[in-house]
Design an enzyme around this catalytic site. Structure first.
Site, PDB file in Angstrom:
ATOM      1  CE  LYS A 171      -1.934   3.114   1.874  1.00  0.00           C
ATOM      2  NZ  LYS A 171      -1.779   4.505   1.391  1.00  0.00           N
ATOM      3  CD  GLU A 244      12.768   0.794   9.993  1.00  0.00           C
ATOM      4  OE1 GLU A 244      13.175   1.708  10.740  1.00  0.00           O
ATOM      5  OE2 GLU A 244      13.463  -0.169   9.656  1.00  0.00           O
ATOM      6  CB  CYS A 278      12.542   8.736   9.009  1.00  0.00           C
ATOM      7  SG  CYS A 278      13.631   7.689   8.049  1.00  0.00           S
ATOM      8  CD  GLU A 377       9.447  12.605  12.390  1.00  0.00           C
ATOM      9  OE1 GLU A 377       8.271  12.210  12.420  1.00  0.00           O
ATOM     10  OE2 GLU A 377      10.306  12.156  11.633  1.00  0.00           O
TER      11      GLU A 377
HETATM   12  P1  NAD Z   1       1.824   8.510   7.603  1.00  0.00           P
HETATM   13  O1  NAD Z   1       2.031   7.709   8.812  1.00  0.00           O
HETATM   14  O2  NAD Z   1       0.733   9.493   7.563  1.00  0.00           O
HETATM   15  O3  NAD Z   1       1.608   7.584   6.320  1.00  0.00           O
HETATM   16  C1  NAD Z   1       2.437   6.480   6.060  1.00  0.00           C
HETATM   17  C2  NAD Z   1       1.623   5.473   5.305  1.00  0.00           C
HETATM   18  O4  NAD Z   1       0.601   4.998   6.176  1.00  0.00           O
HETATM   19  C3  NAD Z   1       0.919   5.997   4.056  1.00  0.00           C
HETATM   20  O5  NAD Z   1       0.948   5.007   3.054  1.00  0.00           O
HETATM   21  C4  NAD Z   1      -0.504   6.207   4.539  1.00  0.00           C
HETATM   22  O6  NAD Z   1      -1.461   6.125   3.513  1.00  0.00           O
HETATM   23  C5  NAD Z   1      -0.649   5.062   5.510  1.00  0.00           C
HETATM   24  N1  NAD Z   1      -1.711   5.243   6.513  1.00  0.00           N
HETATM   25  C6  NAD Z   1      -2.214   6.401   6.993  1.00  0.00           C
HETATM   26  N2  NAD Z   1      -3.196   6.144   7.881  1.00  0.00           N
HETATM   27  C7  NAD Z   1      -3.308   4.799   7.974  1.00  0.00           C
HETATM   28  C8  NAD Z   1      -4.140   3.921   8.734  1.00  0.00           C
HETATM   29  N3  NAD Z   1      -5.067   4.384   9.581  1.00  0.00           N
HETATM   30  N4  NAD Z   1      -3.960   2.597   8.585  1.00  0.00           N
HETATM   31  C9  NAD Z   1      -3.030   2.109   7.741  1.00  0.00           C
HETATM   32  N5  NAD Z   1      -2.230   2.883   6.984  1.00  0.00           N
HETATM   33  C10 NAD Z   1      -2.357   4.222   7.101  1.00  0.00           C
HETATM   34  O7  NAD Z   1       3.238   9.166   7.377  1.00  0.00           O
HETATM   35  P2  NAD Z   1       3.696  10.000   6.135  1.00  0.00           P
HETATM   36  O8  NAD Z   1       3.136  11.360   6.289  1.00  0.00           O
HETATM   37  O9  NAD Z   1       3.387   9.286   4.881  1.00  0.00           O
HETATM   38  O10 NAD Z   1       5.301   9.954   6.331  1.00  0.00           O
HETATM   39  C11 NAD Z   1       5.940  10.775   7.219  1.00  0.00           C
HETATM   40  C12 NAD Z   1       6.270  10.068   8.518  1.00  0.00           C
HETATM   41  O11 NAD Z   1       6.905   8.813   8.280  1.00  0.00           O
HETATM   42  C13 NAD Z   1       7.257  10.830   9.347  1.00  0.00           C
HETATM   43  O12 NAD Z   1       6.871  10.766  10.696  1.00  0.00           O
HETATM   44  C14 NAD Z   1       8.580  10.116   9.115  1.00  0.00           C
HETATM   45  O13 NAD Z   1       9.551  10.297  10.088  1.00  0.00           O
HETATM   46  C15 NAD Z   1       8.142   8.721   8.989  1.00  0.00           C
HETATM   47  N6  NAD Z   1       9.114   7.943   8.217  1.00  0.00           N
HETATM   48  C16 NAD Z   1       9.940   7.078   8.866  1.00  0.00           C
HETATM   49  C17 NAD Z   1      10.905   6.346   8.193  1.00  0.00           C
HETATM   50  C18 NAD Z   1      11.822   5.397   8.899  1.00  0.00           C
HETATM   51  O14 NAD Z   1      12.509   4.634   8.275  1.00  0.00           O
HETATM   52  N7  NAD Z   1      11.891   5.389  10.204  1.00  0.00           N
HETATM   53  C19 NAD Z   1      11.030   6.489   6.808  1.00  0.00           C
HETATM   54  C20 NAD Z   1      10.169   7.371   6.164  1.00  0.00           C
HETATM   55  C21 NAD Z   1       9.207   8.088   6.887  1.00  0.00           C
END
Ligand code: NAD
Length: 476
Positions: A171, A244, A278, A377
């Site tokens: 997804k 992650e 991240c 963040e």
């Molecule tokens: P997000 O958590 O909003 O979304 C991540 C993914 O989760 C997307 O595909 C989104 O559609 C999905 N999602 C959202 N709500 C959901 C739900 N209720 N159930 C299942 N899936 C759902 O985060 P974002 O805005 O896409 O990314 C930014 C965040 O991700 C930041 O906090 C960043 O630090 C973190 N991040 C961490 C790493 C790492 O390796 N640690 C890498 C990249 C991003």
């Protein structure tokens, strides 16, 4: 129009609905993706199960490795095509988009070579017994991927899962989908159903993936709050999860540091991908003795940074979307209201369209440790500096957030390098560097609210397997 990719076929969602895809460089809609639902996830899981029980199971580890290698070669030959997609989807400057496509190829190369090197042990046990451990795939792994590094995270997560013998349902984020990579996998011979992509909103299709009883393991990369929801959904059926999550990573600079090496790495650590990383080094902890001269030097460098459309390939591209831009503005107005001094700011070039989501990189100083700017963040190009006196205070500040993803330590003192590496609570500590070279080979993940489990490197393969202990009683 972009379609789901299920059973190696492009498919419309059963919802009949789509979502607009916006180019962050100009804020304009340029495509549509499927707004999928639980029925589409169900179709993807059925395709994956069918593959697992037939073609995939018959493929031995050597053949699986060769297949992954063919995909790596195909990606390498398609770097420009994939980079162009990612640049438009995510607003990445050209060099960054290309680097991400190269990293995607490298992940598949690394995991191709690892497929036939993953093995169990034989264990000493009672006389007359032989005991073995087998590393078995979970089965169908679900992958929820964010928009900030879609290709890289697909590579590390799906590459590792396939190498360990799983099949995948992916997804991607609403803002950046990955359908072309899955098509390429089909083109190089991946069997029907090995990699399935279902797009849509997280709270709809992401949630359906996390709840589906046919998913045997979930790999989630994203925000801590959604990580909690994923864990709750997975807990209902005791499904294992790798998380992650985010970070608030410190760059810690001692007075004896080689600043010629540190300064470019500190800047790159916060401006890469416009700070939407991240592992961004978003807190700068500086030895009081060099606080003023280092800020002066960094300030001059920040003022020279330029932000513009992704295709202009400047230091920074736009942020992903308007809500992210608003989030960064909110943090900066909090800084203003809290009298936190701004040292310097880069500039947005004139040709950048007003409708794009631009933010100039900003260096703040004397940020109080408990201020939300030092705790949360921002996920934008905002670096928060604060001074420290002595190693103990440096460690206390470094560990003073809910996160524990990465830390950078800059010092020439070898004994201090080891002490700092031991005392900092984080998944990674970089000494006199900050994650150079992409680190495909190096295990990566967090502690505390940064998550648990590891992806990247060989270690990731262990998480994508379950260990079976087999005890034979055969007599002496
Ligand atoms: P997000 O958590 O909003 O979304 C991540 C993914 O989760 C997307 O595909 C989104 O559609 C999905 N999602 C959202 N709500 C959901 C739900 N209720 N159930 C299942 N899936 C759902 O985060 P974002 O805005 O896409 O990314 C930014 C965040 O991700 C930041 O906090 C960043 O630090 C973190 N991040 C961490 C790493 C790492 O390796 N640690 C890498 C990249 C991003």
């Amino acid at each position: 129009m972009q379609y789901n990719f299920i059973a190696n076929i492009s498919q419309v969602s059963s919802s009949g609905l789509t979502l607009a895809v916006v180019d962050p460089s100009d804020g304009q809609v340029f495509d549509q993706i499927q707004r999928s639902n639980a029925a589409d996830i169900d179709a993807a899981v059925r395709a994956a199960r069918q593959c697992l029980d037939t073609a995939w199971r018959q493929l031995d580890a050597v053949e699986r490795g060769r297949l992954l290698m063919r995909l790596s070669v195909k990606i390498s030959a398609s770097v420009e095509e994939l980079a162009a997609i990612e640049q438009r989807d995510c607003g990445k400057p050209t060099r960054q988009a290309r680097a991400d496509a190269v990293a995607l190829a490298r992940y598949f190369e690394f995991y191709a070579g690892a497929c036939d090197k993953l093995h169990g042990d034989t264990l000493p046990y009672l006389e007359g017994y032989s005991v073995l451990t087998w590393r078995e795939p979970h089965g169908i792994t679900g992958h929820v991927i964010p928009w900030n590094y879609p290709m890289q995270i697909f590579g590390r997560s799906v590459g590792g899962a396939l190498a360990a013998g799983n099949v995948c349902v992916v997804k991607p984020a609403e803002d950046a989908s990955l359908i072309r990579v899955a098509q390429m996998a089909a083109e190089v011979g991946f069997p029907t159903g090995a990699i399935n992509i279902v797009t849509g909103y997280g709270h709809e299709v992401g949630d359906a993936l996390a709840r589906h009883p046919g998913i045997d393991h979930i790999s989630f990369t994203g925000s801590p709050s959604v990580g909690t929801l994923i864990q709750q959904a997975a807990a209902e059926r005791h499904c294992p999860v790798t998380l992650e999550l985010g970070g608030k990573s410190p760059q810690i600079v001692f007075a004896d540091a080689d600043l010629d090496a540190a300064v470019p790495a500190i800047i790159n650590g916060i401006v890469q991908n416009a700070g939407q990383t991240c592992s961004a080094g978003s807190r700068l902890l500086v030895d009081q003795a060099i606080y003023e001269p280092l800020l002066e030097r960094l300030g001059a460098a920040f003022e020279a940074l330029r932000v513009g459309p992704a295709s202009s390939d400047l230091d920074l591209g736009p942020l992903i979307r308007q809500s992210q831009q608003q989030r960064v503005w909110d943090f900066l107005s909090d800084a203003h209201a809290g009298n936190i001094p701004m040292v310097a700011q880069g500039s947005v070039v004139e040709e950048a369209p007003q409708s794009g989501f631009y933010q100039a990189p900003t260096l703040l100083r004397d940020v109080p440790v408990n201020h939300r700017l030092a705790q949360e963040e921002v996920f934008g190009p905002v670096l928060c500096a604060m001074p420290f006196q002595g190693e103990d205070q440096a460690v206390a500040l470094a560990n003073a957030t809910q996160f524990g993803l990465v830390a950078g330590v800059w010092t020439a003192d070898g004994a201090r390098q080891f002490r700092m590496a031991r005392r900092i609570r984080s998944g990674q500590v970089f000494i006199n560097n900050y994650g150079a070279g992409g680190g495909v080979e190096l295990p990566f993940g967090g502690v505390k609210s940064s998550g648990y489990g590891r992806e990247k490197g060989f270690e990731a393969l262990l998480g994508f397997t379950t260990l079976k202990t087999v005890a034979f009683r055969h007599g002496s």
